[in-house]
Design an enzyme around this catalytic site. Structure first.
Site, PDB file in Angstrom:
ATOM      1  N   ASP A  61      -5.243   0.157  -2.777  1.00 31.14           N
ATOM      2  CA  ASP A  61      -5.396   1.060  -3.567  1.00 31.14           C
ATOM      3  C   ASP A  61      -6.809   0.723  -4.510  1.00 31.14           C
ATOM      4  O   ASP A  61      -7.041  -0.407  -4.590  1.00 31.14           O
ATOM      5  CB  ASP A  61      -4.277   1.396  -4.738  1.00 31.14           C
ATOM      6  CG  ASP A  61      -3.259   1.903  -4.298  1.00 31.14           C
ATOM      7  OD1 ASP A  61      -2.847   2.405  -2.915  1.00 31.14           O
ATOM      8  OD2 ASP A  61      -2.163   1.560  -4.789  1.00 31.14           O
TER       9      ASP A  61
HETATM   10  N1  URA Z   1       1.805  -1.031  -2.998  1.00 30.37           N
HETATM   11  C1  URA Z   1       0.628  -0.411  -3.769  1.00 30.37           C
HETATM   12  O1  URA Z   1       1.630   0.214  -4.638  1.00 30.37           O
HETATM   13  N2  URA Z   1      -0.321  -0.365  -3.603  1.00 30.37           N
HETATM   14  C2  URA Z   1      -1.183  -1.006  -3.017  1.00 30.37           C
HETATM   15  O2  URA Z   1      -2.446  -0.915  -3.009  1.00 30.37           O
HETATM   16  C3  URA Z   1      -0.599  -1.724  -2.094  1.00 30.37           C
HETATM   17  C4  URA Z   1       0.669  -1.913  -2.081  1.00 30.37           C
END
Ligand code: URA
Length: 252
Positions: free
Chosen positions: A108
């Site tokens: 993310d």
């Molecule tokens: N899980 C999440 O919530 N965010 C990420 O970037 C990777 C795994």
């Protein structure tokens, strides 16, 4: 058993160049029956063409010098896409003038940590396909102090709006003020999965970072830095991906 051919390059020379040690060490690998060419076990004296698929212990040997593999310590505030219509920084900004690659999986915008970039579609598939069960490890700072029952729930599966999560490995690493640090390993790649899992047990994520992809880790790689993977690191990723998860590994 594959019959030796007269043309091509000696197999032990190809293996030595791919990082399997001296030619003598490579001869021992072949003699030990650990090497296959196009799925057939081979004997000493074998020669191979560039188009042949070589494996050692079932793991592909990378002979194509056009294939490249990089590990980026992605900072927060960067999108995991090749381009961004909103003009935000993308992980490609860290690749510079290296050969063209694409990110494997996604972190993310607000998650930091290890991200693999490659032009090897086969490895990308092996690592991201849920069937292969490659664990990715995250360190999450969460609000509050999750109870043992909450940690058990993370391990056993959380009922999210897109289905129950697969068994995860999870443990509490420590406490920081009113927050806790937990390590969670998952092999699914659902959107914002760790954040949603923690939210579901009532302990929202404050900070999230990926510390490991299968056995690949690098605590010394500074945030924003990128480096090429070693040949044995690529092999270890393939090996992890090609190994089916064992039931005893599905929880701890
Ligand atoms: N899980 C999440 O919530 N965010 C990420 O970037 C990777 C795994």
């Amino acid at each position: 058993m594959r019959q030796p051919t007269a043309s091509g390059e000696r197999l032990q020379k190809v293996l030595a160049r791919a990082g399997f040690g001296s030619r003598r060490a490579c001869e021992l690998l072949i003699d030990g029956g650990r090497v296959a060419v196009n799925s057939e076990r081979v004997t000493l004296g074998s020669r191979v063409e560039a188009s042949d698929r070589i494996t050692v212990d079932g793991v592909p040997v990378i002979t194509d010098t056009n294939l490249v593999y990089y590990l980026l310590h992605k900072p927060v505030g960067v999108v995991t896409t090749v381009s961004d219509p909103q003009g935000r920084r993308t992980v490609m900004d860290f690749v510079g003038d290296r050969p063209r690659v694409f990110p494997v999986g996604r972190l993310d915008y607000d998650t930091s940590g290890l991200l693999l970039l490659t032009n090897d579609g086969e490895l990308a598939n092996v690592l991201t396909h849920p069937r292969h069960g490659v664990f990715k490890t995250y360190v999450a700072e969460v609000e509050g102090d999750p109870s043992p029952a909450a940690i058990r729930a993370l391990r056993n599966g959380i009922d999210l709006d897109d289905g129950i999560t697969a068994p995860a490995r999870c443990r509490v690493l420590g406490r920081r003020d009113s927050h806790s640090i937990i390590e969670i390993e998952i092999h699914e790649g659902r959107n914002r999965q760790v954040r949603r899992m923690c939210e579901a047990i009532g302990h929202p994520v404050v900070q999230l970072s990926r510390s490991r992809i299968a056995e690949l880790r690098d605590a010394m790689l500074p945030v924003g830095a990128i480096r090429a993977l070693e040949a044995q690191e690529v092999r270890a990723l393939y090996a992890a991906g090609l190994r089916e998860p064992k039931s005893s590994e599905s929880n701890r």
